[in-house]
Design a protein around this motif. Structure first.
Motif, PDB file in Angstrom:
ATOM      1  N   ASP A  31      -3.431   3.224   5.160  1.00 23.23           N
ATOM      2  CA  ASP A  31      -2.868   3.850   5.621  1.00 23.23           C
ATOM      3  C   ASP A  31      -3.331   5.641   4.659  1.00 23.23           C
ATOM      4  N   CYS A  32      -4.242   5.395   5.046  1.00 21.11           N
ATOM      5  CA  CYS A  32      -5.722   6.808   4.962  1.00 21.11           C
ATOM      6  C   CYS A  32      -6.137   7.099   6.574  1.00 21.11           C
ATOM      7  N   GLU A  33      -6.304   8.142   7.029  1.00 20.60           N
ATOM      8  CA  GLU A  33      -6.462   8.778   7.815  1.00 20.60           C
ATOM      9  C   GLU A  33      -7.810   8.619   7.546  1.00 20.60           C
ATOM     10  N   GLY A  34      -8.871   8.465   9.077  1.00 18.66           N
ATOM     11  CA  GLY A  34      -9.855   7.975   9.101  1.00 18.66           C
ATOM     12  C   GLY A  34     -10.196   6.738   8.597  1.00 18.66           C
ATOM     13  N   ILE A  35      -9.372   5.540   8.401  1.00 18.97           N
ATOM     14  CA  ILE A  35     -10.031   4.555   8.042  1.00 18.97           C
ATOM     15  C   ILE A  35      -9.333   3.437   8.608  1.00 18.97           C
ATOM     16  N   ALA A  36      -9.177   2.377   9.657  1.00 17.11           N
ATOM     17  CA  ALA A  36      -9.499   1.706  10.659  1.00 17.11           C
ATOM     18  C   ALA A  36      -9.032   0.143  10.265  1.00 17.11           C
ATOM     19  N   ILE A  37      -7.607  -0.545  10.791  1.00 17.25           N
ATOM     20  CA  ILE A  37      -7.621  -2.182  10.887  1.00 17.25           C
ATOM     21  C   ILE A  37      -8.531  -2.805  11.287  1.00 17.25           C
ATOM     22  N   GLY A  38      -9.023  -3.522  10.720  1.00 17.27           N
ATOM     23  CA  GLY A  38     -10.265  -4.317  10.921  1.00 17.27           C
ATOM     24  C   GLY A  38     -11.973  -3.391  10.883  1.00 17.27           C
ATOM     25  N   GLU A  39     -11.986  -2.822  10.477  1.00 16.52           N
ATOM     26  CA  GLU A  39     -13.139  -2.074   9.843  1.00 16.52           C
ATOM     27  C   GLU A  39     -13.467  -2.695   8.630  1.00 16.52           C
ATOM     28  N   GLN A  40     -15.098  -2.867   8.350  1.00 17.25           N
ATOM     29  CA  GLN A  40     -15.582  -3.861   7.580  1.00 17.25           C
ATOM     30  C   GLN A  40     -16.326  -3.062   6.636  1.00 17.25           C
ATOM     31  N   ILE A  73       1.105  -1.174  -0.025  1.00 17.92           N
ATOM     32  CA  ILE A  73       0.197   0.144  -0.231  1.00 17.92           C
ATOM     33  C   ILE A  73       0.603   1.104  -0.266  1.00 17.92           C
ATOM     34  N   GLY A  74       0.620   2.558  -0.873  1.00 19.04           N
ATOM     35  CA  GLY A  74       1.201   3.629  -0.673  1.00 19.04           C
ATOM     36  C   GLY A  74       0.554   4.635  -0.267  1.00 19.04           C
ATOM     37  N   GLU A  75       0.449   5.936   0.302  1.00 16.99           N
ATOM     38  CA  GLU A  75       0.219   6.943   1.251  1.00 16.99           C
ATOM     39  C   GLU A  75      -1.479   7.059  -0.084  1.00 16.99           C
ATOM     40  N   GLY A  76      -1.475   7.132   1.310  1.00 15.17           N
ATOM     41  CA  GLY A  76      -3.915   6.969   1.059  1.00 15.17           C
ATOM     42  C   GLY A  76      -4.329   6.326   0.878  1.00 15.17           C
ATOM     43  N   GLN A  77      -4.094   4.440   1.147  1.00 16.16           N
ATOM     44  CA  GLN A  77      -4.425   3.650   0.202  1.00 16.16           C
ATOM     45  C   GLN A  77      -4.990   2.888   1.175  1.00 16.16           C
ATOM     46  N   VAL A  78      -5.376   2.241   1.113  1.00 15.19           N
ATOM     47  CA  VAL A  78      -6.222   0.852   1.844  1.00 15.19           C
ATOM     48  C   VAL A  78      -6.267  -0.782   1.324  1.00 15.19           C
ATOM     49  N   LEU A  79      -5.887  -1.517   1.721  1.00 16.04           N
ATOM     50  CA  LEU A  79      -6.088  -2.696   1.065  1.00 16.04           C
ATOM     51  C   LEU A  79      -7.471  -3.732   2.006  1.00 16.04           C
ATOM     52  N   LEU A  80      -8.334  -3.882   0.918  1.00 16.63           N
ATOM     53  CA  LEU A  80      -9.137  -5.273   1.809  1.00 16.63           C
ATOM     54  C   LEU A  80      -9.037  -6.707   1.211  1.00 16.63           C
ATOM     55  N   LYS A  81      -9.551  -6.789   2.231  1.00 12.48           N
ATOM     56  CA  LYS A  81      -9.875  -8.219   2.459  1.00 12.48           C
ATOM     57  C   LYS A  81     -10.807  -9.377   2.070  1.00 12.48           C
TER      58      LYS A  81
END
Length: 352
Positions: free
Chosen positions: A82-91, A27-35
């Motif tokens: 790596d995005c403000e306002g989106i946390a690991i574990g959120e669905q 992931i780069g700056e501002g990105q999010v990886l979703l499973k």
């Protein structure tokens, strides 16, 4: 899991599938990886393939030359951010590739959602680029996750169709004829037309057209005032103003309806294609008005401007809860896990 697994299909022969394995992206700056944890497969997904070029469905998740990724609706969890306002574990609920992972670049991040800002998706409809945070979703309930995946995108189309016809005073029609009356989108529209009828100034009858084998089932649901088999089209009252909503995509059936109703046909609306390979059977010299394709995102964008995003979801949620109670008694959800099972389910849908 260190690889992303994707099921792609040949854009010419949808039955030819390929399983593609790729390394997970960093992931780069501002990105999010979703499973992606779960997604639904319905006839709607086959429509996405059949309309892939015309309605740009192939453009959401690019694949190798000649292949495409069929979009699906489902749930995914944040495994890297790596995005403000989106946390690991959120669905998040939304539009995903038929794959195990998706890299997104969230923009317009709010308490309820974000929009994927990746460059290639910017020309595409925002309704498909929005990901809804389950913790702030008025429709979300853990116990109805499966129904949400299976029915929410289709019911949203039903909701928008009902709204579109009401917004246009039903084009002056006294009866509305819905083909493929047992399909989920048709049932959703019939349910809403029936549910809201008493509160509307217009008086209309709801007629369902279905196969002889589905007729008893559709009649038993109570959404339609009258249910006819396709052999009975010519028994429709051709002396009153009528609109047709065609979910079947069978050109011969639509041609017969136009021929029978002729000048009393007020509006001919095309929605999806349950019989995706039979649309071409429509006669060239069609009686009555020319059919018009209904593109749900256009009506959605109109209402998002009229109502705002939060009110749109609240209005949808107000009828969604009633609808899920209605369907819960007669829908059985099949669950499949893994690449082979996914491909098998897809092939079953494709073959009808």
């Amino acid at each position: 899991m260190t690889t992303n697994t994707t099921l792609t299909v040949n854009k010419i022969d949808y039955s030819k599938t390929t399983v593609v394995h790729q390394d997970l992206p960093a992931i780069g700056e501002g990105q999010v990886l979703l499973k992606v944890s779960d997604f639904s497969l319905t006839a709607n997904n086959v429509t996405y393939a059949a309309m892939g070029d015309f309605l740009k469905y192939w453009e959401f998740f690019p694949a190798a030359e000649g292949d495409g990724v069929i979009p699906v609706w489902g749930f995914a969890q944040v495994i890297a951010s790596d995005c403000e306002g989106i946390a690991i574990g959120e669905q998040f609920y939304g539009y995903y590739p038929m794959a195990t992972h998706l890299l997104v670049e969230p923009t317009q991040v709010s308490a309820s959602s974000f929009v994927d800002g990746v460059a290639h998706r910017q020309p595409l409809s925002i309704i498909y680029n929005q990901y809804i945070r389950c913790s702030h979703d008025p429709l979300y309930q853990v116990e109805t996750e499966a129904l949400q995946m299976l029915l929410r995108p289709l019911f949203t189309t039903s909701f928008l169709l009902d709204d579109f016809f009401a917004d246009n005073q039903f084009f002056g029609s006294e009866q509305l004829v819905l083909t493929s009356a047992s399909s989920k989108t048709a049932l959703g529209m019939a349910f809403l037309l029936n549910h809201k009828r008493a509160s509307r100034p217009e008086n209309y009858q709801i007629i369902g057209l279905t196969s002889e084998s589905n007729k008893a089932f559709v009649e038993g649901l109570g959404c339609y005032d009258r249910v006819l088999s396709y052999d009975e089209i010519e028994t429709l009252d051709a002396g009153i103003k009528t609109s047709v909503v065609d979910f079947a995509g069978n050109g011969q059936v639509l041609g017969r309806l136009h021929q029978h109703l002729s000048t009393m046909m007020q509006y001919s609306c095309l929605v999806g294609a349950s019989h995706w390979d039979q649309r071409a059977g429509m006669p060239a010299d069609l009686a009555g008005p020319q059919p018009i394709m209904f593109f749900a995102p256009s009506q959605a964008e109109k209402r998002l401007k009229d109502w705002g995003g939060a009110q749109f979801q609240q209005n949808l949620a107000a009828v969604w809860g009633i609808f899920t109670e209605f369907v819960d008694g007669w829908i059985d959800v099949e669950r499949h896990t893994g690449t082979k099972a996914t491909n098998d389910a897809y092939q079953q849908l494709l073959s009808g």
